[in-house]
Write a protein that holds these residues in place. Structure first.
Motif, PDB file in Angstrom:
ATOM      1  N   PRO A 157       0.895  -1.282  -0.040  1.00  0.00           N
ATOM      2  CA  PRO A 157      -0.113   0.121  -0.064  1.00  0.00           C
ATOM      3  C   PRO A 157       0.875   1.279  -0.004  1.00  0.00           C
ATOM      4  O   PRO A 157       1.955   1.292   0.621  1.00  0.00           O
ATOM      5  CB  PRO A 157      -0.906  -0.293   1.540  1.00  0.00           C
ATOM      6  N   TRP A 160      -0.935   6.817   1.871  1.00  0.00           N
ATOM      7  CA  TRP A 160      -2.181   7.084   2.591  1.00  0.00           C
ATOM      8  C   TRP A 160      -3.006   5.850   2.914  1.00  0.00           C
ATOM      9  O   TRP A 160      -3.748   5.740   3.837  1.00  0.00           O
ATOM     10  CB  TRP A 160      -2.952   7.781   1.413  1.00  0.00           C
ATOM     11  N   HIS A 161      -2.749   4.645   2.135  1.00  0.00           N
ATOM     12  CA  HIS A 161      -3.269   3.453   2.593  1.00  0.00           C
ATOM     13  C   HIS A 161      -2.657   2.845   3.754  1.00  0.00           C
ATOM     14  O   HIS A 161      -3.267   2.315   4.533  1.00  0.00           O
ATOM     15  CB  HIS A 161      -3.127   2.455   1.257  1.00  0.00           C
ATOM     16  N   THR A 164      -4.360   4.497   6.632  1.00  0.00           N
ATOM     17  CA  THR A 164      -5.390   3.811   6.848  1.00  0.00           C
ATOM     18  C   THR A 164      -5.507   2.840   7.505  1.00  0.00           C
ATOM     19  O   THR A 164      -6.298   2.712   8.543  1.00  0.00           O
ATOM     20  CB  THR A 164      -6.337   3.848   5.556  1.00  0.00           C
ATOM     21  N   ARG A 294      -9.208  -2.528   2.285  1.00  0.00           N
ATOM     22  CA  ARG A 294      -9.050  -2.876   0.858  1.00  0.00           C
ATOM     23  C   ARG A 294      -8.642  -1.694   0.145  1.00  0.00           C
ATOM     24  O   ARG A 294      -8.730  -0.611   0.436  1.00  0.00           O
ATOM     25  CB  ARG A 294     -10.130  -3.420   0.055  1.00  0.00           C
ATOM     26  N   ASP A 295      -7.752  -1.856  -1.105  1.00  0.00           N
ATOM     27  CA  ASP A 295      -7.603  -0.794  -1.907  1.00  0.00           C
ATOM     28  C   ASP A 295      -8.602  -0.668  -3.007  1.00  0.00           C
ATOM     29  O   ASP A 295      -9.184  -1.729  -3.546  1.00  0.00           O
ATOM     30  CB  ASP A 295      -6.360  -1.235  -2.622  1.00  0.00           C
TER      31      ASP A 295
END
Length: 331
Positions: A157, A160-161, A164, A294-295
């Motif tokens: 990721p 930003w991911h 998160t 999830r992405d």
């Protein structure tokens, strides 16, 4: 070609390698049955070792059992055998998760599995701080390839991911703290004693907890919340954990079994590459948080595990149930 009749010692060795796999809270929720007349090892899930609160649909149980199945495949190749696997072979028996028909090698077996054998006993979950040294892209590509070989996807990721996912971990920790059933479940599978001092052959002993984080939230599950240990110590964890998401396209029981095999293949490859690893499943134990992990742009959008990779001390070995407790011989 059918393999020669296997001796009990060989079958015990195969299962002894299989049970080195990771499982949620080290519950080791598996049972093996060797059908002597047909050279088949059955892998059954053990409902008595299921997490009724944090894993009500048994997704994590399937992952752990499938990781053991992968180890069995590795061990079979090492012992000059080929394991022909069927997943969920009997719809009338939901706890029969797979069968492995042990045959003579045909030349088509996965010889890359053999190279992972030495990592079986060196792979341990490390809840200790890792350095900030980046994992080389070439190694990450190899781990992604390992996941693809098992029909899954491993993604790294972006910034930003990662934030998160780390936020979801903190959210999950808060939910655990206010849920007495979750706290009781964690407490039941942890021990304030060290592995050497304790008598349990399952669960998480105190010396596998790792230190407390002295600078903000930790990227690993803190089992010390359930079993406080006075002399755990404090440490500073890495500023930016290197995470990877293991995902599947759909979210069926077969997907879970594929993901568990992919998980163990990635962990063994990472260990062979000199990396330390841990797993973070907390946000995946809450349906409303798991979806957010999830992405949104990924085709394989069902996250099955969050992995933490890097350079750091290996984790200690955790106890294992004896083979005699998890293996039965039947005609």
């Amino acid at each position: 070609m059918t393999a020669p009749r296997l001796t009990p010692d060989t079958v015990a060795a195969l299962v002894g390698d299989a049970v080195l796999a990771p499982s949620m809270h080290n519950a080791q929720p598996w049972m093996f049955v060797f059908r002597q007349n047909v050279n088949v090892i059955e892998l059954h899930g053990d409902p008595e070792r299921a997490m009724t609160r944090t894993d009500p649909n048994h997704r994590a149980l399937h992952l752990g059992c499938a990781a053991a199945l992968h180890n069995l495949r590795v061990s079979a190749v090492r012992h000059g055998l080929r394991a022909r696997v069927r997943l969920l072979p009997d719809a009338s028996d939901p706890w029969l998760l797979s069968t492995a028909h042990l045959e003579a090698p045909t030349g088509s077996e996965d010889h890359e599995l053999r190279s992972l054998y030495d990592a079986l006993r060196r792979r341990h979950t490390s809840r200790f701080p890792f350095s900030d040294e980046l994992v080389p892209e070439a190694l990450m590509d190899g781990l992604k390839s390992a996941a693809r070989l098992e029909g899954c996807r491993l993604t790294v990721p972006g910034d930003w991911h990662i934030e998160t996912v780390l936020g979801l971990v903190r959210d999950a920790e808060h939910r655990e703290e206010i849920d007495p059933l979750v706290r009781a479940e964690s407490s039941a599978w942890t021990s304030a004693a060290s592995a050497a001092a304790g008598t349990r052959r399952d669960g998480i002993p105190a010396d596998a907890f790792g230190p407390r984080s002295s600078a903000g939230p930790s990227p690993v599950r803190d089992f010390g919340r359930a079993q406080p240990v006075a002399d755990r110590g404090w440490a500073v964890f890495e500023k930016r954990p290197q995470l990877a998401l293991l995902s599947t396209e759909t979210d069926t029981r077969v997907d879970w079994l594929r993901a568990g095999q992919a998980l163990e293949r990635v962990l063994l490859q990472a260990t062979a590459d000199g990396l330390a690893t841990s797993m973070t499943s907390q946000p995946l134990e809450w349906p409303e948080l798991r979806w957010t992990a999830r992405d949104p742009l990924a085709a394989m959008g069902h996250v099955q595990m969050v992995l933490r990779l890097g350079y750091g001390p290996p984790g200690p070995a955790t106890p294992r149930r004896p083979v005699t407790e998890v293996l039965q011989f039947r005609a």
